[in-house]
Design a protein around this motif. Structure first.
Motif, mmCIF file in Angstrom:
data_model
loop_
_atom_site.group_PDB
_atom_site.id
_atom_site.type_symbol
_atom_site.label_atom_id
_atom_site.label_comp_id
_atom_site.label_asym_id
_atom_site.label_seq_id
_atom_site.Cartn_x
_atom_site.Cartn_y
_atom_site.Cartn_z
ATOM 1 N N LEU A 59 0.830 -1.205 0.000
ATOM 2 C CA LEU A 59 0.000 0.000 0.000
ATOM 3 C C LEU A 59 0.866 1.257 0.000
ATOM 4 O O LEU A 59 0.520 2.261 -0.641
ATOM 5 C CB LEU A 59 -0.949 -0.014 1.200
ATOM 6 C CG LEU A 59 -2.105 -1.008 1.095
ATOM 7 C CD1 LEU A 59 -2.831 -1.138 2.431
ATOM 8 C CD2 LEU A 59 -3.091 -0.609 -0.006
ATOM 9 N N GLU A 60 1.985 1.204 0.690
ATOM 10 C CA GLU A 60 2.911 2.335 0.647
ATOM 11 C C GLU A 60 3.451 2.533 -0.763
ATOM 12 O O GLU A 60 3.561 3.665 -1.252
ATOM 13 C CB GLU A 60 4.061 2.124 1.630
ATOM 14 C CG GLU A 60 5.020 3.312 1.712
ATOM 15 C CD GLU A 60 6.095 3.136 2.760
ATOM 16 O OE1 GLU A 60 7.058 3.925 2.752
ATOM 17 O OE2 GLU A 60 5.972 2.217 3.589
ATOM 18 N N ALA A 61 3.805 1.426 -1.425
ATOM 19 C CA ALA A 61 4.302 1.516 -2.796
ATOM 20 C C ALA A 61 3.248 2.063 -3.748
ATOM 21 O O ALA A 61 3.576 2.663 -4.770
ATOM 22 C CB ALA A 61 4.773 0.141 -3.272
ATOM 23 N N MET A 62 1.972 1.868 -3.410
ATOM 24 C CA MET A 62 0.871 2.379 -4.230
ATOM 25 C C MET A 62 0.495 3.818 -3.858
ATOM 26 O O MET A 62 -0.447 4.375 -4.403
ATOM 27 C CB MET A 62 -0.375 1.496 -4.061
ATOM 28 C CG MET A 62 -0.185 0.048 -4.440
ATOM 29 S SD MET A 62 0.104 -0.178 -6.203
ATOM 30 C CE MET A 62 0.959 -1.760 -6.173
ATOM 31 N N GLY A 63 1.232 4.415 -2.918
ATOM 32 C CA GLY A 63 0.914 5.767 -2.487
ATOM 33 C C GLY A 63 -0.299 5.843 -1.590
ATOM 34 O O GLY A 63 -0.968 6.878 -1.527
ATOM 35 N N LEU A 64 -0.582 4.769 -0.852
ATOM 36 C CA LEU A 64 -1.795 4.697 -0.034
ATOM 37 C C LEU A 64 -1.484 4.449 1.443
ATOM 38 O O LEU A 64 -2.328 3.935 2.175
ATOM 39 C CB LEU A 64 -2.707 3.580 -0.557
ATOM 40 C CG LEU A 64 -3.276 3.770 -1.963
ATOM 41 C CD1 LEU A 64 -3.966 2.499 -2.437
ATOM 42 C CD2 LEU A 64 -4.245 4.941 -1.994
ATOM 43 N N SER A 65 -0.297 4.831 1.885
ATOM 44 C CA SER A 65 0.071 4.554 3.271
ATOM 45 C C SER A 65 -0.838 5.277 4.268
ATOM 46 O O SER A 65 -0.979 4.832 5.412
ATOM 47 C CB SER A 65 1.534 4.949 3.525
ATOM 48 O OG SER A 65 1.748 6.322 3.213
ATOM 49 N N ASP A 66 -1.465 6.377 3.838
ATOM 50 C CA ASP A 66 -2.360 7.107 4.737
ATOM 51 C C ASP A 66 -3.814 6.664 4.597
ATOM 52 O O ASP A 66 -4.714 7.268 5.188
ATOM 53 C CB ASP A 66 -2.265 8.612 4.473
ATOM 54 C CG ASP A 66 -2.647 8.991 3.052
ATOM 55 O OD1 ASP A 66 -2.626 8.097 2.164
ATOM 56 O OD2 ASP A 66 -2.976 10.166 2.822
ATOM 57 N N ARG A 67 -4.041 5.581 3.831
ATOM 58 C CA ARG A 67 -5.414 5.131 3.595
ATOM 59 C C ARG A 67 -5.621 3.685 4.048
ATOM 60 O O ARG A 67 -6.651 3.077 3.763
ATOM 61 C CB ARG A 67 -5.767 5.228 2.098
ATOM 62 C CG ARG A 67 -5.432 6.560 1.453
ATOM 63 C CD ARG A 67 -6.290 7.690 2.003
ATOM 64 N NE ARG A 67 -7.598 7.729 1.349
ATOM 65 C CZ ARG A 67 -8.603 8.497 1.771
ATOM 66 N NH1 ARG A 67 -8.456 9.243 2.849
ATOM 67 N NH2 ARG A 67 -9.752 8.496 1.131
ATOM 68 N N THR A 68 -4.664 3.140 4.776
ATOM 69 C CA THR A 68 -4.706 1.712 5.114
ATOM 70 C C THR A 68 -5.928 1.329 5.940
ATOM 71 O O THR A 68 -6.451 0.223 5.802
ATOM 72 C CB THR A 68 -3.439 1.288 5.887
ATOM 73 O OG1 THR A 68 -3.311 2.108 7.052
ATOM 74 C CG2 THR A 68 -2.204 1.441 5.016
ATOM 75 N N ASN A 69 -6.392 2.220 6.808
ATOM 76 C CA ASN A 69 -7.507 1.888 7.691
ATOM 77 C C ASN A 69 -8.847 2.408 7.186
ATOM 78 O O ASN A 69 -9.832 2.417 7.925
ATOM 79 C CB ASN A 69 -7.234 2.428 9.107
ATOM 80 C CG ASN A 69 -6.085 1.696 9.782
ATOM 81 O OD1 ASN A 69 -5.955 0.477 9.656
ATOM 82 N ND2 ASN A 69 -5.233 2.423 10.476
ATOM 83 N N HIS A 70 -8.880 2.831 5.928
ATOM 84 C CA HIS A 70 -10.119 3.302 5.327
ATOM 85 C C HIS A 70 -10.836 2.139 4.640
ATOM 86 O O HIS A 70 -10.205 1.295 4.000
ATOM 87 C CB HIS A 70 -9.840 4.402 4.300
ATOM 88 C CG HIS A 70 -9.404 5.698 4.919
ATOM 89 N ND1 HIS A 70 -8.187 5.861 5.545
ATOM 90 C CD2 HIS A 70 -10.032 6.903 4.987
ATOM 91 C CE1 HIS A 70 -8.080 7.105 5.979
ATOM 92 N NE2 HIS A 70 -9.183 7.758 5.660
ATOM 93 N N LYS A 71 -12.146 2.130 4.767
ATOM 94 C CA LYS A 71 -12.958 1.130 4.085
ATOM 95 C C LYS A 71 -13.245 1.596 2.655
ATOM 96 O O LYS A 71 -13.081 2.780 2.340
ATOM 97 C CB LYS A 71 -14.252 0.883 4.858
ATOM 98 C CG LYS A 71 -14.006 0.201 6.198
ATOM 99 C CD LYS A 71 -15.300 -0.128 6.921
ATOM 100 C CE LYS A 71 -15.018 -0.860 8.228
ATOM 101 N NZ LYS A 71 -16.269 -1.212 8.951
ATOM 102 N N PRO A 72 -13.652 0.681 1.764
ATOM 103 C CA PRO A 72 -13.847 1.049 0.357
ATOM 104 C C PRO A 72 -14.740 2.268 0.130
ATOM 105 O O PRO A 72 -14.472 3.070 -0.772
ATOM 106 C CB PRO A 72 -14.456 -0.221 -0.239
ATOM 107 C CG PRO A 72 -13.850 -1.316 0.573
ATOM 108 C CD PRO A 72 -13.783 -0.771 1.969
ATOM 109 N N ASN A 73 -15.790 2.426 0.940
ATOM 110 C CA ASN A 73 -16.679 3.570 0.721
ATOM 111 C C ASN A 73 -16.053 4.895 1.131
ATOM 112 O O ASN A 73 -16.632 5.964 0.908
ATOM 113 C CB ASN A 73 -18.014 3.366 1.454
ATOM 114 C CG ASN A 73 -17.870 3.321 2.966
ATOM 115 O OD1 ASN A 73 -16.768 3.411 3.496
ATOM 116 N ND2 ASN A 73 -18.982 3.170 3.660
ATOM 117 N N GLU A 74 -14.834 4.839 1.701
ATOM 118 C CA GLU A 74 -14.109 6.047 2.068
ATOM 119 C C GLU A 74 -12.970 6.340 1.097
ATOM 120 O O GLU A 74 -12.172 7.247 1.321
ATOM 121 C CB GLU A 74 -13.552 5.903 3.488
ATOM 122 C CG GLU A 74 -14.623 5.687 4.552
ATOM 123 C CD GLU A 74 -14.054 5.329 5.904
ATOM 124 O OE1 GLU A 74 -14.515 5.929 6.896
ATOM 125 O OE2 GLU A 74 -13.166 4.452 5.969
#
Length: 281
Positions: free
Chosen positions: A182-197
């Motif tokens: 997820l960090e490699a995808m640029g999503l390290s700040d979104r790990t605890n977000h659910k799909p609707n977020e």
């Protein structure tokens, strides 16, 4: 991860109810998250040597005289032949009914050809049992679909972990690998977000991370940019190119998106279950 033990128990119970036994598919490696200044590519710590190594992927596909019919005798593939080298980006185009998705399903071992030979990583898929095919898919192939197919009740991190847990990975290792991806995808700040977020582009990047969690050598994508706007399409195109260039992955994409096809190494056009044109970029 919040309630991670509950999540792991849920996944393992689901696997047992489905009658699928977890299979350990990898040797003694632990994927570690990247620190400051590290490469964008997730790294693997070899537990024997202690050396940090990048994710490694290898692949090759050879199809010879594949034929496939629907139950109503409609022929979908007709003596189909194809060779794909390790690390190639292949775009497959053609009108609806040309056999594109069926070909992807057969290469992904979700369907079996009526006749012909298909080898992936030197393994003859037609010789494998259903159980062996399931294990093969878990180790060698990652799937990306037009719609992300994320489980809505789980976070991005939990969704990415699921294939690793099904494959028998320890929960702690699965979580660490998922965070690195997820960090490699640029999503390290979104790990605890659910799909609707998450935005549409973020959901699709989570889906790509999920496809990579078991370190496959092949990514099969069926219209992966079909539900995205132009900005997110471009980001996905760049990501797929990165997977080939940095991870050495082979990427096979069915698409009507000419821009996505243009960034492929080779574009194959199909009609009536056969290749009618092949263009190398």
């Amino acid at each position: 991860m919040r309630n991670f033990k509950r999540f792991v128990a849920f996944v393992l119970c689901a696997v047992m109810l489905a009658g699928v036994m977890p299979v350990a598919l990898y040797g003694p490696t632990t994927v570690v998250a990247e620190g400051e200044g590290a490469s964008e590519v997730p790294t693997v710590e070899n537990e024997t040597t202690g050396v940090q190594e990048p994710f490694t992927f290898q692949h090759k596909i050879e199809a010879a005289n594949l034929s496939f019919h629907f139950p109503d005798s409609t022929q979908v593939l007709n003596n189909f032949c194809l060779q794909i080298k390790q690390g190639e980006r292949i775009g497959i185009q053609g009108a609806s009914g040309a056999g594109k998705t069926t070909l992807l399903q057969i290469i992904g071992s979700l369907e079996k050809a009526d006749s012909g030979i298909l080898t992936v990583d030197g393994i003859s898929l037609h010789q494998l049992s259903d159980k062996e095919l399931a294990a093969f898919r878990g180790k060698h192939i990652g799937f990306v679909f037009q719609f992300h197919q994320l489980l809505p009740e789980f976070t991005a991190l939990e969704n990415v972990c699921i294939p690793a847990l099904i494959a028998g990975e320890k929960a702690s290792k699965a979580e660490t690998k998922a965070k690195a991806l997820l960090e490699a995808m640029g999503l390290s700040d979104r790990t605890n977000h659910k799909p609707n977020e998450l935005s549409g582009g973020e959901k699709q990047r989570v889906a790509v991370a999920r496809a990579l969690i078991n370190q496959p050598s092949l990514i099969l994508a069926d219209e992966p940019s079909g539900s995205l706007d132009s900005t997110n399409k471009q980001e996905l195109h760049s990501l797929l190119r990165k997977l080939c260039n940095e991870y050495g992955l082979t990427v096979l994409v069915v698409t009507h998106d000419k821009n996505l096809a243009e960034v492929s190494d080779r574009v194959i056009e199909m009609r009536d279950g056969a290749i009618i044109a092949s263009t190398t970029k």
